[in-house]
Design a protein around this motif. Structure first.
Motif, PDB file in Angstrom:
ATOM      1  N   CYS A  19      -7.799   3.702  -6.465  1.00  0.00           N
ATOM      2  CA  CYS A  19      -7.560   2.733  -5.718  1.00  0.00           C
ATOM      3  C   CYS A  19      -8.533   2.128  -5.019  1.00  0.00           C
ATOM      4  O   CYS A  19      -9.112   2.946  -4.176  1.00  0.00           O
ATOM      5  CB  CYS A  19      -6.305   2.989  -4.473  1.00  0.00           C
ATOM      6  SG  CYS A  19      -5.794   1.637  -3.461  1.00  0.00           S
ATOM      7  N   LYS A  72      -8.538  -0.130  -2.464  1.00  0.00           N
ATOM      8  CA  LYS A  72      -8.105  -0.213  -1.038  1.00  0.00           C
ATOM      9  C   LYS A  72      -8.223   1.089  -0.269  1.00  0.00           C
ATOM     10  O   LYS A  72      -8.855   1.213   1.080  1.00  0.00           O
ATOM     11  CB  LYS A  72      -6.864  -0.787  -1.033  1.00  0.00           C
ATOM     12  CG  LYS A  72      -6.642  -1.955  -1.745  1.00  0.00           C
ATOM     13  CD  LYS A  72      -7.409  -3.298  -1.166  1.00  0.00           C
ATOM     14  CE  LYS A  72      -7.053  -4.595  -1.575  1.00  0.00           C
ATOM     15  NZ  LYS A  72      -7.191  -4.574  -2.987  1.00  0.00           N
ATOM     16  N   CYS A  73      -7.543   2.091  -0.847  1.00  0.00           N
ATOM     17  CA  CYS A  73      -7.681   3.446  -0.097  1.00  0.00           C
ATOM     18  C   CYS A  73      -8.548   4.270  -0.309  1.00  0.00           C
ATOM     19  O   CYS A  73      -8.939   5.457  -0.031  1.00  0.00           O
ATOM     20  CB  CYS A  73      -6.071   4.069   0.178  1.00  0.00           C
ATOM     21  SG  CYS A  73      -5.434   4.474  -1.536  1.00  0.00           S
ATOM     22  N   CYS A 113      -0.573   0.307  -5.823  1.00  0.00           N
ATOM     23  CA  CYS A 113      -1.117   1.507  -5.603  1.00  0.00           C
ATOM     24  C   CYS A 113       0.098   2.398  -4.960  1.00  0.00           C
ATOM     25  O   CYS A 113       0.920   1.883  -4.074  1.00  0.00           O
ATOM     26  CB  CYS A 113      -2.163   1.788  -4.503  1.00  0.00           C
ATOM     27  SG  CYS A 113      -2.475   3.301  -3.696  1.00  0.00           S
ATOM     28  N   ARG A 122       0.014   4.937  -3.196  1.00  0.00           N
ATOM     29  CA  ARG A 122      -0.182   5.481  -1.998  1.00  0.00           C
ATOM     30  C   ARG A 122      -0.217   4.331  -0.802  1.00  0.00           C
ATOM     31  O   ARG A 122       0.463   4.715   0.158  1.00  0.00           O
ATOM     32  CB  ARG A 122      -1.577   6.203  -1.929  1.00  0.00           C
ATOM     33  CG  ARG A 122      -1.728   7.521  -2.423  1.00  0.00           C
ATOM     34  CD  ARG A 122      -3.096   8.138  -2.291  1.00  0.00           C
ATOM     35  NE  ARG A 122      -3.501   9.223  -3.206  1.00  0.00           N
ATOM     36  CZ  ARG A 122      -3.302  10.272  -2.938  1.00  0.00           C
ATOM     37  NH1 ARG A 122      -2.394  10.678  -1.940  1.00  0.00           N
ATOM     38  NH2 ARG A 122      -3.617  11.336  -3.651  1.00  0.00           N
ATOM     39  N   CYS A 123      -0.967   3.433  -1.097  1.00  0.00           N
ATOM     40  CA  CYS A 123      -0.985   2.468   0.180  1.00  0.00           C
ATOM     41  C   CYS A 123      -0.198   1.117  -0.303  1.00  0.00           C
ATOM     42  O   CYS A 123      -0.111   0.382   0.645  1.00  0.00           O
ATOM     43  CB  CYS A 123      -2.454   2.082   0.484  1.00  0.00           C
ATOM     44  SG  CYS A 123      -3.136   1.320  -0.869  1.00  0.00           S
TER      45      CYS A 123
HETATM   46 ZN   LIG Z   1      -4.448   2.627  -2.346  1.00  0.00          ZN
END
Ligand SMILES: [Zn+2]
Length: 95
Positions: free
Chosen positions: A64, A66-67, A87, A89-90
């Motif tokens: 990802c 972003k994270c 994603c 996760r985020c």
């Molecule tokens: Zn992410």
């Protein structure tokens, strides 16, 4: 993509080619193999060249942006009913 198994574990690279029928992907700079090329005509370079070999999709995970962590991909429906990849996760969209 980040490699999670095999000799290139931990390496990161972009997907260069995906082979859905074989559930394999070619990732830039990963799983390099040496190929011996024979001279054929004048166009081809002879000798040993290195190129990426496809690896199984279960050996890679999406990274990802972003994270900045390996993640699984989720699907989310947006306003007009179309699907986007996110994603897990985020929750950010993955393009
Ligand atoms: Zn992410």
């Amino acid at each position: 993509m980040v490699i999670i198994a095999g000799k290139d574990k931990g390496k990161r690279g972009k997907v260069r080619q995906s082979l859905p029928d074989e559930s394999r992907v070619v990732v830039e700079g990963v799983n390099m193999v040496k190929r011996h090329m024979r001279p054929r005509g004048t166009a081809r370079q002879a000798g040993i060249i290195e190129r990426e070999a496809p690896i199984h999709v279960s050996d890679v995970m999406l990274l990802c942006s972003k994270c900045n962590r390996p993640t699984r991909v989720g699907i989310r429906f947006v306003g007009d009913g179309s699907k986007v990849r996110v994603c897990r996760r985020c929750g950010e969209m993955i393009d």
